[in-house]
Design a protein around this motif. Structure first.
Motif, PDB file in Angstrom:
ATOM      1  N   ARG A 255      33.047  60.932   8.984  1.00 12.79           N
ATOM      2  CA  ARG A 255      33.623  62.149   9.601  1.00 12.79           C
ATOM      3  C   ARG A 255      34.640  62.806   8.676  1.00 12.79           C
ATOM      4  O   ARG A 255      34.630  64.026   8.483  1.00 12.79           O
ATOM      5  CB  ARG A 255      34.274  61.817  10.942  1.00 12.79           C
ATOM      6  N   VAL A 256      35.538  62.006   8.099  1.00 10.59           N
ATOM      7  CA  VAL A 256      36.548  62.555   7.185  1.00 10.59           C
ATOM      8  C   VAL A 256      35.870  63.100   5.937  1.00 10.59           C
ATOM      9  O   VAL A 256      36.184  64.198   5.463  1.00 10.59           O
ATOM     10  CB  VAL A 256      37.616  61.491   6.840  1.00 10.59           C
ATOM     11  N   TYR A 257      34.911  62.344   5.399  1.00 11.64           N
ATOM     12  CA  TYR A 257      34.168  62.806   4.229  1.00 11.64           C
ATOM     13  C   TYR A 257      33.511  64.162   4.503  1.00 11.64           C
ATOM     14  O   TYR A 257      33.577  65.064   3.666  1.00 11.64           O
ATOM     15  CB  TYR A 257      33.102  61.785   3.813  1.00 11.64           C
ATOM     16  N   GLN A 258      32.872  64.323   5.644  1.00 10.51           N
ATOM     17  CA  GLN A 258      32.176  65.573   5.960  1.00 10.51           C
ATOM     18  C   GLN A 258      33.145  66.765   5.967  1.00 10.51           C
ATOM     19  O   GLN A 258      32.819  67.828   5.448  1.00 10.51           O
ATOM     20  CB  GLN A 258      31.442  65.458   7.295  1.00 10.51           C
TER      21      GLN A 258
ATOM     22  N   ASP B  36      26.699  55.583   4.845  1.00 14.63           N
ATOM     23  CA  ASP B  36      26.906  54.343   5.596  1.00 14.63           C
ATOM     24  C   ASP B  36      26.565  53.128   4.727  1.00 14.63           C
ATOM     25  O   ASP B  36      27.331  52.162   4.667  1.00 14.63           O
ATOM     26  CB  ASP B  36      26.051  54.367   6.861  1.00 14.63           C
ATOM     27  N   GLU B  37      25.435  53.159   4.053  1.00 12.46           N
ATOM     28  CA  GLU B  37      25.035  52.053   3.171  1.00 12.46           C
ATOM     29  C   GLU B  37      26.071  51.818   2.073  1.00 12.46           C
ATOM     30  O   GLU B  37      26.449  50.685   1.795  1.00 12.46           O
ATOM     31  CB  GLU B  37      23.688  52.351   2.524  1.00 12.46           C
ATOM     32  N   LEU B  38      26.497  52.915   1.440  1.00 11.41           N
ATOM     33  CA  LEU B  38      27.465  52.780   0.347  1.00 11.41           C
ATOM     34  C   LEU B  38      28.819  52.284   0.843  1.00 11.41           C
ATOM     35  O   LEU B  38      29.494  51.512   0.163  1.00 11.41           O
ATOM     36  CB  LEU B  38      27.605  54.109  -0.401  1.00 11.41           C
ATOM     37  N   PHE B  39      29.226  52.729   2.021  1.00  8.95           N
ATOM     38  CA  PHE B  39      30.492  52.281   2.616  1.00  8.95           C
ATOM     39  C   PHE B  39      30.534  50.748   2.662  1.00  8.95           C
ATOM     40  O   PHE B  39      31.500  50.127   2.242  1.00  8.95           O
ATOM     41  CB  PHE B  39      30.643  52.878   4.016  1.00  8.95           C
ATOM     42  N   TYR B  40      29.459  50.144   3.150  1.00  5.13           N
ATOM     43  CA  TYR B  40      29.420  48.681   3.255  1.00  5.13           C
ATOM     44  C   TYR B  40      29.159  48.012   1.902  1.00  5.13           C
ATOM     45  O   TYR B  40      29.716  46.953   1.612  1.00  5.13           O
ATOM     46  CB  TYR B  40      28.383  48.253   4.299  1.00  5.13           C
ATOM     47  N   GLU B  41      28.345  48.639   1.075  1.00  3.32           N
ATOM     48  CA  GLU B  41      28.069  48.079  -0.245  1.00  3.32           C
ATOM     49  C   GLU B  41      29.343  47.979  -1.086  1.00  3.32           C
ATOM     50  O   GLU B  41      29.531  47.012  -1.838  1.00  3.32           O
ATOM     51  CB  GLU B  41      27.038  48.950  -0.965  1.00  3.32           C
ATOM     52  N   PHE B  42      30.218  48.956  -0.963  1.00  5.50           N
ATOM     53  CA  PHE B  42      31.472  48.956  -1.712  1.00  5.50           C
ATOM     54  C   PHE B  42      32.547  48.109  -1.025  1.00  5.50           C
ATOM     55  O   PHE B  42      33.659  47.999  -1.524  1.00  5.50           O
ATOM     56  CB  PHE B  42      31.978  50.385  -1.920  1.00  5.50           C
ATOM     57  N   GLY B  43      32.233  47.546   0.121  1.00  8.74           N
ATOM     58  CA  GLY B  43      33.186  46.697   0.834  1.00  8.74           C
ATOM     59  C   GLY B  43      34.321  47.469   1.474  1.00  8.74           C
ATOM     60  O   GLY B  43      35.391  46.913   1.739  1.00  8.74           O
ATOM     61  N   PHE B  44      34.105  48.747   1.772  1.00  2.00           N
ATOM     62  CA  PHE B  44      35.179  49.560   2.334  1.00  2.00           C
ATOM     63  C   PHE B  44      35.540  49.147   3.753  1.00  2.00           C
ATOM     64  O   PHE B  44      36.635  49.452   4.221  1.00  2.00           O
ATOM     65  CB  PHE B  44      34.837  51.043   2.278  1.00  2.00           C
ATOM     66  N   ASP B  45      34.645  48.440   4.418  1.00  2.66           N
ATOM     67  CA  ASP B  45      35.000  47.917   5.736  1.00  2.66           C
ATOM     68  C   ASP B  45      36.139  46.906   5.617  1.00  2.66           C
ATOM     69  O   ASP B  45      36.860  46.674   6.582  1.00  2.66           O
ATOM     70  CB  ASP B  45      33.778  47.303   6.426  1.00  2.66           C
ATOM     71  N   GLN B  46      36.333  46.334   4.423  1.00  5.46           N
ATOM     72  CA  GLN B  46      37.436  45.405   4.165  1.00  5.46           C
ATOM     73  C   GLN B  46      38.606  46.076   3.435  1.00  5.46           C
ATOM     74  O   GLN B  46      39.737  45.613   3.537  1.00  5.46           O
ATOM     75  CB  GLN B  46      36.940  44.224   3.307  1.00  5.46           C
ATOM     76  N   LYS B  47      38.334  47.160   2.702  1.00  2.00           N
ATOM     77  CA  LYS B  47      39.352  47.809   1.872  1.00  2.00           C
ATOM     78  C   LYS B  47      40.062  48.965   2.558  1.00  2.00           C
ATOM     79  O   LYS B  47      41.119  49.396   2.103  1.00  2.00           O
ATOM     80  CB  LYS B  47      38.712  48.347   0.579  1.00  2.00           C
ATOM     81  N   MET B  48      39.457  49.499   3.622  1.00  2.00           N
ATOM     82  CA  MET B  48      40.017  50.685   4.276  1.00  2.00           C
ATOM     83  C   MET B  48      40.190  50.421   5.772  1.00  2.00           C
ATOM     84  O   MET B  48      39.369  49.728   6.367  1.00  2.00           O
ATOM     85  CB  MET B  48      39.102  51.892   4.080  1.00  2.00           C
TER      86      MET B  48
ATOM     87  N   CYS C  19      39.332  51.725   8.476  1.00  2.00           N
ATOM     88  CA  CYS C  19      38.496  52.656   9.228  1.00  2.00           C
ATOM     89  C   CYS C  19      37.093  52.095   9.368  1.00  2.00           C
ATOM     90  O   CYS C  19      36.701  51.189   8.647  1.00  2.00           O
ATOM     91  CB  CYS C  19      38.433  54.013   8.536  1.00  2.00           C
ATOM     92  N   SER C  20      36.362  52.678  10.277  1.00  2.56           N
ATOM     93  CA  SER C  20      34.946  52.336  10.424  1.00  2.56           C
ATOM     94  C   SER C  20      34.128  53.239   9.507  1.00  2.56           C
ATOM     95  O   SER C  20      34.631  54.248   8.991  1.00  2.56           O
ATOM     96  CB  SER C  20      34.509  52.553  11.871  1.00  2.56           C
TER      97      SER C  20
END
Length: 126
Positions: A47-50, A26-38, A40-41
């Protein structure tokens, strides 16, 4: 002969791997800006990663991929699932996950109480 030593596995026994992994992802998702790049939440991403991670570990156990491949492919495949291709970021994400996850401190329920109960009676080991 009386029991003198008790050995514990760390993951899923004392240390709450699932919670610690979730918080790291979760931390890395937001740190990498994936909330803007992907599209998805963080929860969708995790879930997909798991699912992909389980598939990659199955391939590793069968000897079909190496651990080095697993450490990057599980992220690059998760990224690709959401239409984002960036091998360099997948590699960086994987490295940061490996560095940070072990530093998380969530423990399994009842862990401290169990250890406190056993400590005066046995030598405890991880």
């Amino acid at each position: 002969m009386a029991i003198q030593h008790i050995f514990f596995d760390l993951d899923h026994t004392l240390w709450d791997f699932d919670t610690n992994a979730y918080h790291t992802l979760d931390e890395l998702f937001y740190e990498f800006g994936f909330d803007q790049k992907m599209p998805c939440s963080s929860d969708d991403f995790i879930r997909v990663y798991q699912r992909i991670n389980e598939e990659q570990w199955a391939l590793y156990r069968k000897g079909e991929i190496t651990k080095d491949v697993l450490r990057t492919s599980r992220y690059s495949q998760t990224f690709a699932h959401f239409g984002y291709e960036n091998h360099e970021e997948a590699s960086q994400f994987g490295e940061l996950y490996i560095q940070r996850c072990p530093l998380k401190t969530a423990l399994c329920d009842g862990c401290i109480e169990l250890l406190d109960e056993l400590k005066p009676k046995y030598d405890l080991h991880i």
